[in-house]
Design a protein around this motif. Structure first.
Motif, PDB file in Angstrom:
ATOM      1  N   PHE A 252       0.820  -1.206   0.000  1.00 16.68           N
ATOM      2  CA  PHE A 252       0.000   0.000   0.000  1.00 16.68           C
ATOM      3  C   PHE A 252       0.861   1.265   0.000  1.00 16.68           C
ATOM      4  O   PHE A 252       0.629   2.194  -0.772  1.00 16.68           O
TER       5      PHE A 252
ATOM      6  N   ASP B  23      -7.671  -1.025  -2.760  1.00 18.47           N
ATOM      7  CA  ASP B  23      -7.740  -1.024  -1.302  1.00 18.47           C
ATOM      8  C   ASP B  23      -7.828  -2.425  -0.715  1.00 18.47           C
ATOM      9  O   ASP B  23      -7.910  -2.595   0.501  1.00 18.47           O
TER      10      ASP B  23
ATOM     11  N   LYS C  19      -7.120  -5.411   3.882  1.00 20.50           N
ATOM     12  CA  LYS C  19      -7.905  -4.285   3.393  1.00 20.50           C
ATOM     13  C   LYS C  19      -7.391  -2.983   4.019  1.00 20.50           C
ATOM     14  O   LYS C  19      -7.141  -2.923   5.223  1.00 20.50           O
ATOM     15  N   ARG C  20      -7.214  -1.960   3.204  1.00 21.96           N
ATOM     16  CA  ARG C  20      -6.838  -0.640   3.712  1.00 21.96           C
ATOM     17  C   ARG C  20      -8.095   0.057   4.226  1.00 21.96           C
ATOM     18  O   ARG C  20      -9.095   0.162   3.525  1.00 21.96           O
TER      19      ARG C  20
END
Length: 308
Positions: free
Chosen positions: A99, A107, A121-122
């Motif tokens: 990321f 994401d 997951k961001r």
């Protein structure tokens, strides 16, 4: 053996400040043919961290069941001595690297691992816990990472099978002794509940006796002190894996979360792993699907290239 330079970074996971949490080396390989296990294990021994992670891209993006774009990578984890089947902080560190470096342009990341497909997951930064007493400095990035991991059952264990455990833990008051159904590499961990989180934090085990215990390692846990903002404390002792204590261990929370969720009667928990480096984990139990959502932050502290 990989001949070309390999990009790597060192990431401190489950912390928002450098030199806390759990460090992991993350190495980016160009293709699956670069996954020479002898070389990977040698590099992990050279880094001598609790985990060295190897990422290999599968494809730039793919759509999931909801038609959302995801990035996909192969991911493997090695301690200084062995490859493991499941690693939380290594997955968090790997996702943070992807990321933060923009190698993941979505994401959501799917990691194909020895434990199946794991999702990172961001998510926007947010926590109800005041962590100022455990870390200092500003966050490196304004996002947290949420991992989607399988639950691991905690099973009954006869204390008579491990008669020296009381001495191994230097006389710490033991409430319950159990074991996990399985752990990284297909082995179980001993699971020991102590009377308090304070006892967990100040515990000084006998390392050679820990080595003699059955299973891979020993998880110790206890209720967090009143007013701390946490639900439980834990530590993980694993000298058989080449390190006496893993500073922050995401994977043991696959067993800790169902255990404490049942004990405390709630599915949303905040945990503190009380190793000398310390780290915070925000946790959710998905009872329907038997999954544990593990949320934390990470900080990159080193970047470079492997030349051998």
């Amino acid at each position: 053996m990989v001949k070309r330079p390999v990009k790597y970074c060192v990431v401190d996971a489950f912390t928002d400040a450098a030199f806390k949490g759990n460090p992991a080396a993350v190495c980016l390989l160009e293709k699956k043919e670069d996954q020479d296990e002898k070389w990977m294990q040698a590099v992990a021994a050279e880094f001598n961290m609790s985990e060295t992670c190897y990422l290999t891209p599968i494809s730039s993006t793919q759509s999931d069941a909801n038609d959302h774009s995801v990035t996909r990578f192969h991911l493997r984890w090695f301690t200084p001595l062995v490859e493991v089947k499941l690693c939380g902080h290594g997955t968090l560190a790997s996702a943070h690297f992807l990321f933060a470096s923009s190698l993941a342009r979505t994401d959501v990341i799917e990691f194909v691992t020895l434990s199946g497909v794991l999702i990172a997951k961001r998510v926007p930064t947010g926590s109800n816990v005041d962590t100022s007493k455990f870390s200092d400095g500003d966050p490196e990035e304004h996002f947290s990472i949420e991992l989607d991991f399988p639950t691991i059952p905690v099973l009954e264990c006869e204390s008579a099978d491990i008669p020296s455990l009381h001495e191994t833990l230097n006389g710490a008051p033991v409430v319950n002794i159990s074991k996990t159904a399985e752990a990284g590499g297909g082995e179980f961990d001993l699971y020991v509940e102590l009377s308090s989180g304070k006892t967990v934090a100040y515990l000084q085990p006998q390392w050679e006796e820990i080595r003699k215990c059955p299973g891979r390692g020993v998880i110790v846990t206890g209720p967090a002190p009143d007013g701390s903002g946490f639900d439980f404390f834990s530590r993980f002792f694993c000298p058989k894996l080449g390190i006496n204590e893993d500073p922050i261990t995401g994977s043991i929370h696959c067993a800790l979360v169902p255990y404490w969720s049942k004990k405390l009667g709630k599915c949303d928990l905040v945990a503190y792993q009380a190793s000398p480096r310390g780290g915070v984990l925000e946790l959710h139990l998905d009872e329907t699907n038997q999954r544990v959502l593990i949320r934390g932050k990470a900080v990159t502290v080193m970047e470079g290239s492997l030349l051998a």
